[in-house]
Design an enzyme around this catalytic site. Structure first.
Site, PDB file in Angstrom:
ATOM      1  N   ARG A 115       0.841  -1.200   0.000  1.00 26.82           N
ATOM      2  CA  ARG A 115       0.000   0.000   0.000  1.00 26.82           C
ATOM      3  C   ARG A 115       0.877   1.252   0.000  1.00 26.82           C
ATOM      4  NH1 ARG A 115      -1.422   1.548   4.648  1.00 26.82           N
ATOM      5  NH2 ARG A 115      -2.162  -0.482   5.354  1.00 26.82           N
ATOM      6  N   TYR A 157     -16.616  18.036 -14.095  1.00 21.71           N
ATOM      7  CA  TYR A 157     -16.926  16.618 -14.314  1.00 21.71           C
ATOM      8  C   TYR A 157     -17.973  16.151 -13.290  1.00 21.71           C
ATOM      9  CZ  TYR A 157     -16.128  11.558 -14.416  1.00 21.71           C
ATOM     10  OH  TYR A 157     -16.287  10.196 -14.492  1.00 21.71           O
ATOM     11  N   ASP A 173      -7.624  19.832 -13.058  1.00 20.12           N
ATOM     12  CA  ASP A 173      -7.895  18.491 -13.584  1.00 20.12           C
ATOM     13  C   ASP A 173      -7.524  18.545 -15.060  1.00 20.12           C
ATOM     14  OD1 ASP A 173      -9.047  16.278 -14.802  1.00 20.12           O
ATOM     15  OD2 ASP A 173     -10.866  16.325 -13.579  1.00 20.12           O
TER      16      ASP A 173
END
Ligand SMILES: *Cc1c(COP(=O)(O)O)cnc(C)c1O
Length: 378
Positions: A46, A98, A169
């Site tokens: 992880r 979005y 983004d």
């Protein structure tokens, strides 16, 4: 190194133990330690994975950043940015952000006392009045989805208060077309699912920045919350990156020709494409981007869902599907697909009418794409 070489070489070194030219898929959850705490920089999957590290080094180089983090999805990467905020903090974002980003902010983070304002970034006074002394994050896309407006990244960064982060983004443009960190942004976010990976076979997200302290905070959140991508997905993304520049060149040139055709078709009401000289932000797009992108939206003179559906059903090479940025061309209906979670009133106000159709133009031969559109419009 030029961008076209960076996609092949940046951050990538042959595997030291075998000489494998391609980064191996380190499909492992843990790493053997010589003594407690004595290890080779990798403890647990992880926290670190070598395939992921190679991808992160590549992404940092492509965006002219110094640090990058890869996530399980674009939204997982956005989630990590939002977790930098505290109750009482405010976000300023765009009206046509979005749909999934809107949903994450409004349905999850507003419950934790974070407030968001959605304004048209083309309206300077609306943007200025949404920014106040509680603003900690300015979040936007350019080109916007699906209206393909262009936001002046440099201008928004100048307007941002010193204690607010500006996050772009950059999914729709990809780092080949524009690099927001160079224009003053603090963080670049990607849904690498789209152009970066480019082959519609992986879900992956990324954050890139130029600030070691900010990277450490994001890395802490990522490790604490666990939204990491698997090594196979990192490999697929690394593989996709190698052709990013050539794919974008072809897709953008195809899109320009299709946009010009749509504009001449008598059933089409309006075509939204920043490559048109009369697009309101055409000059900004020319300055800010290398090409005009490969996304096109258009509306029909008969502005109904039925009229749109007829076309969506008839295209053969343009597949009806969510998503974008793959080698194959896709067609979609924002009002009932990507933007279905935005309330109708807000959706209509943002220009996402019932007949609005969005194209993600792929890298097929443009003649085949044009004949498909022609026969579908009838
Ligand atoms: C797809 C997309 C996202 C979400 O990314 P996932 O990888 O699907 O989580 C965010 N922003 C934009 C602009 C997108 O197109």
């Amino acid at each position: 190194m030029k961008f076209e070489s960076k996609v092949i070489h940046a951050g990538i070194a042959p595997d030291p133990s075998t000489g494998a030219i391609m980064t191996p898929i380190f499909q492992t959850s843990t790493y053997v330690q010589d003594a407690p705490g004595k290890h080779k920089g990798y403890e647990y999957g992880r926290t670190q994975n070598p395939t992921r590290s190679a991808l992160e080094a590549s992404l940092a180089a492509l965006e002219n950043g110094t640090h990058a983090l890869a996530f399980a999805s674009g939204l997982a990467s956005m989630d990590a940015v939002l977790k930098l905020l505290e109750p009482g903090d405010e976000i300023v974002s765009t009206t046509d952000v979005y749909g999934g980003s809107y949903r994450l902010i409004v349905t999850l983070f507003e419950r934790y006392g974070i407030k968001a304002h959605f304004v048209d970034f083309g309206d300077a006074s609306a943007l200025k009045s949404a920014i106040n002394d509680r603003t900690r994050l300015i979040w936007f896309e350019t080109p916007t989805n699906p209206m393909l407006k262009i936001v002046d990244i440099r201008r928004v960064c100048k307007l941002a208060p010193a204690n607010a982060l500006v996050c772009v983004d950059n999914t729709f443009a990809s780092p080949y077309l524009q690099r927001p960190l160079d224009l003053g942004a603090d963080i670049v976010m990607h849904s690498a699912t789209k152009y970066i990976a480019g082959h519609s076979d992986v879900i992956l997200g990324a954050l890139i920045c130029k600030d070691a302290e900010l990277d450490a905070r994001l890395r802490f959140i990522q490790n604490a919350a666990g939204g990491v991508p698997g090594p196979m997905d990192c490999f697929l993304t690394l593989r996709g990156i190698k052709t990013l520049a050539v794919r974008m060149d072809r897709a953008c040139s195809n899109a320009m020709q299709i946009a010009l055709y749509l504009r001449k078709n008598r059933k089409v009401a309006q075509v939204y494409f920043p490559g048109f000289e009369d697009h309101p932000e055409h000059r900004l797009a020319t300055r800010q981007m290398k090409h005009y992108g490969a996304m096109i939206s258009f509306t029909l003179k008969e502005d109904t869902k039925r009229a749109a559906n007829r076309i969506l059903r008839r295209t053969k090479m343009f597949s009806l599907a969510e998503s974008l940025g793959g080698v194959e061309s896709l067609i979609g209906h924002p009002a009932s697909m990507t933007h279905a979670s935005i309330p109708k009133k807000e959706r209509m106000a943002a220009g996402i009418t019932d007949s609005l159709i969005r194209l993600s133009v792929g890298i097929e031969h443009v003649d085949d794409l044009l004949s498909d559109i022609k026969q579908a419009l009838g």
